[in-house]
Design an enzyme around this catalytic site. Structure first.
Site, mmCIF file in Angstrom:
data_model
loop_
_atom_site.group_PDB
_atom_site.id
_atom_site.type_symbol
_atom_site.label_atom_id
_atom_site.label_comp_id
_atom_site.label_asym_id
_atom_site.label_seq_id
_atom_site.Cartn_x
_atom_site.Cartn_y
_atom_site.Cartn_z
ATOM 1 N N ARG A 231 0.850 -1.202 0.000
ATOM 2 C CA ARG A 231 0.000 0.000 0.000
ATOM 3 C C ARG A 231 0.881 1.246 0.000
ATOM 4 O O ARG A 231 1.075 1.891 -1.016
ATOM 5 C CB ARG A 231 -0.949 -0.043 1.220
ATOM 6 C CG ARG A 231 -2.114 0.928 1.139
ATOM 7 C CD ARG A 231 -1.751 2.360 1.460
ATOM 8 N NE ARG A 231 -1.369 2.552 2.857
ATOM 9 C CZ ARG A 231 -0.921 3.705 3.329
ATOM 10 N NH1 ARG A 231 -0.766 4.764 2.521
ATOM 11 N NH2 ARG A 231 -0.567 3.826 4.597
ATOM 12 N N GLU A 232 1.504 1.548 1.143
ATOM 13 C CA GLU A 232 2.405 2.719 1.208
ATOM 14 C C GLU A 232 3.546 2.546 0.197
ATOM 15 O O GLU A 232 3.932 3.491 -0.491
ATOM 16 C CB GLU A 232 2.959 2.859 2.636
ATOM 17 C CG GLU A 232 3.972 3.966 2.815
ATOM 18 C CD GLU A 232 3.365 5.336 3.050
ATOM 19 O OE1 GLU A 232 2.543 5.481 3.957
ATOM 20 O OE2 GLU A 232 3.741 6.268 2.323
ATOM 21 N N HIS B 265 2.945 4.976 12.678
ATOM 22 C CA HIS B 265 3.284 5.008 11.251
ATOM 23 C C HIS B 265 4.273 6.161 11.078
ATOM 24 O O HIS B 265 3.890 7.325 11.110
ATOM 25 C CB HIS B 265 1.986 5.244 10.470
ATOM 26 C CG HIS B 265 2.143 5.303 8.989
ATOM 27 N ND1 HIS B 265 2.107 4.173 8.194
ATOM 28 C CD2 HIS B 265 2.311 6.347 8.134
ATOM 29 C CE1 HIS B 265 2.234 4.530 6.919
ATOM 30 N NE2 HIS B 265 2.367 5.843 6.851
ATOM 31 N N HIS C 231 7.121 8.268 9.115
ATOM 32 C CA HIS C 231 7.763 8.596 7.834
ATOM 33 C C HIS C 231 9.200 9.048 8.073
ATOM 34 O O HIS C 231 9.563 9.478 9.163
ATOM 35 C CB HIS C 231 6.951 9.651 7.078
ATOM 36 C CG HIS C 231 5.905 9.018 6.211
ATOM 37 N ND1 HIS C 231 6.125 8.721 4.894
ATOM 38 C CD2 HIS C 231 4.641 8.590 6.500
ATOM 39 C CE1 HIS C 231 5.038 8.142 4.396
ATOM 40 N NE2 HIS C 231 4.119 8.047 5.349
ATOM 41 N N HIS D 292 40.974 -5.252 8.608
ATOM 42 C CA HIS D 292 39.685 -5.909 8.868
ATOM 43 C C HIS D 292 39.727 -7.369 8.424
ATOM 44 O O HIS D 292 39.335 -8.268 9.174
ATOM 45 C CB HIS D 292 38.558 -5.178 8.125
ATOM 46 C CG HIS D 292 38.229 -3.846 8.726
ATOM 47 N ND1 HIS D 292 36.965 -3.521 9.149
ATOM 48 C CD2 HIS D 292 39.002 -2.770 8.988
ATOM 49 C CE1 HIS D 292 36.968 -2.296 9.634
ATOM 50 N NE2 HIS D 292 38.197 -1.813 9.545
#
Ligand code: HCA
Ligand code: CU
Length: 389
Positions: free
Chosen positions: A10-11, A202, A204, A297
């Site tokens: 949806r979003e 919700h 943003h 590393h």
């Protein structure tokens, strides 16, 4: 126990340019269900006939998750949503000054009448439906309006009140502008009226704070958190599913409820369907998320991966790796040579040093050496030179 609502369909489909074909939506929903997301917000069926069909298909796919539809606060839209057979309905209507005055052109009482009418209608149609009311732009609306609208919505049958940070306005740094504050105040005010809805948030990402705010809401006792795959959504998007799950899992041992091994495949699928690449340094699912590079590393992780990893990639079905380039050291070349089955070359310090020099030159092009493809060619060149000498 915290619940996750995924709104990729949806979003996420409100990311400009993104379109998910119905068959892809079903695949995405199946992955989300496999991961153990509680609610899948599958779309707003009133937007397009094809969206309605996709929501119906997902609602009938026999998934464990609740399947939800998003709807404007209008009876016709709610009816279209309910016709899809969803078990969750999200209705949104803002009670901010600006929206009431300049957009909807009605007063608060009239707005509340509409909200009550629509929620009452939805409740009458289906007694077991989970109904969420969202006062859109909650955090920039007068708190008094929010409480009044939420109170009326719950009395009319809403089970969930969602606090929408529609524009990414909240911040953990300002107490009265934090989502923590809104979760607490809204919960307390409703409890005074003997109303105990679940509280959803919700968030943003306009200020890059969506995840921080979601965790702030979790700390305040929110019950449901909205997310999407890759944080897709309007503008800067919302909370990223993978990032939220790993942080919740870390904090509260909730990780065991989620099948994190599906994340990578789900992200690849959504990236492919949305035509939006996953950034290489995206946590967990980015191609560099567990790739070690600089000489120090690589030498350290050859002994113990935890020296440069606080997350175990195996939880996500991923193996850590290393890259070869201008930052590399001799150990990395030796390890890479062993990886391609050329241990005898790895033992020749002189050749290893020469290969490292060549790797450094080549990678000035701006991308690392492909260990499987390019390294054998480099090795062969040096072997020939060594033989000729
Ligand atoms: C929207 C706005 C929304 C709604 C959220 C909700 C927001 O795109 O319609 O209905 O819970 O951010 O406020 O996504
Ligand atoms: Cu939104």
């Amino acid at each position: 126990m915290i619940k996750i609502l995924d709104s990729t369909l949806r979003e996420g489909e409100q990311t400009c340019g993104v379109y998910f074909a119905p068959e892809n939506k079903l695949k995405i929903a199946q992955f989300l269900d496999g991961i153990g997301v509680d609610i899948i917000e599958a779309g707003n069926p009133a937007v397009d006939r094809e969206i309605a069909l996709a929501v119906t298909r997902i609602a009938n796919a026999g998934l464990k998750a609740k399947i939800g539809a998003h709807a404007l606060c209008r009876i016709e839209d709610v009816q279209i949503a309910l016709d899809c057979g969803v078990s969750f309905l999200g209705v949104f209507f803002s009670v901010s000054h600006k929206r009431l005055q300049w957009d909807y052109n009605i007063c608060l009482d009239r707005a509340i009448d509409k909200i009550v009418e629509v929620i009452t209608y939805a409740r009458e149609q289906n007694n077991s439906l989970l109904i969420r009311y969202t006062p859109e732009d909650t955090v920039r609306s007068p708190i008094k309006n929010v409480i009044e609208a939420a109170t009326a919505a719950v009395r009319a049958g809403a089970n969930i009140i969602s606090i929408a940070d529609t524009t990414g306005y909240t911040t953990p740094f300002q107490p009265n502008r934090s989502i923590y504050y809104f979760v607490k105040v809204i919960r307390e005010e409703l409890a005074k009226r003997e109303l105990y809805p679940q509280i959803e948030v919700h968030c943003h990402n306009d200020r890059g704070l969506a995840l921080a705010n979601a965790l702030d809401a979790y700390r305040a006792g929110a019950n449901i958190i909205d997310v999407s795959v890759m944080g897709l959504g309007e503008r800067a998007g919302i909370v990223d599913l993978a990032e939220l799950l790993i942080n919740l899992g870390d904090n509260v041992e909730e990780e065991k409820y989620w099948e994190l091994g599906y994340l990578k495949d789900l992200y690849n699928l959504v990236s492919e369907c949305s035509h939006i690449p996953i950034s290489p340094h995206h946590p967990i699912v980015g191609k560099n998320a567990f790739t070690h590079y600089a000489g120090v590393h690589v030498a350290a992780i050859a002994k113990d991966e935890e020296i440069y990893q606080s997350l175990n990639p195996e939880i996500f079905g991923i193996k850590s790796s290393m890259a070869l380039g201008i930052q590399s050291g001799l150990t990395a070349v030796e390890l890479a040579l062993k990886q391609i089955g050329r241990s005898e070359v790895a033992e020749n310090k002189g050749i290893v040093a020469k290969i490292l020099q060549e790797i450094k030159e080549i990678t000035k092009r701006g991308s690392p050496i492909d260990i499987e493809k390019e390294l054998p060619e480099i090795v062969d060149r040096y072997n020939i030179i060594a033989v000729l000498k």
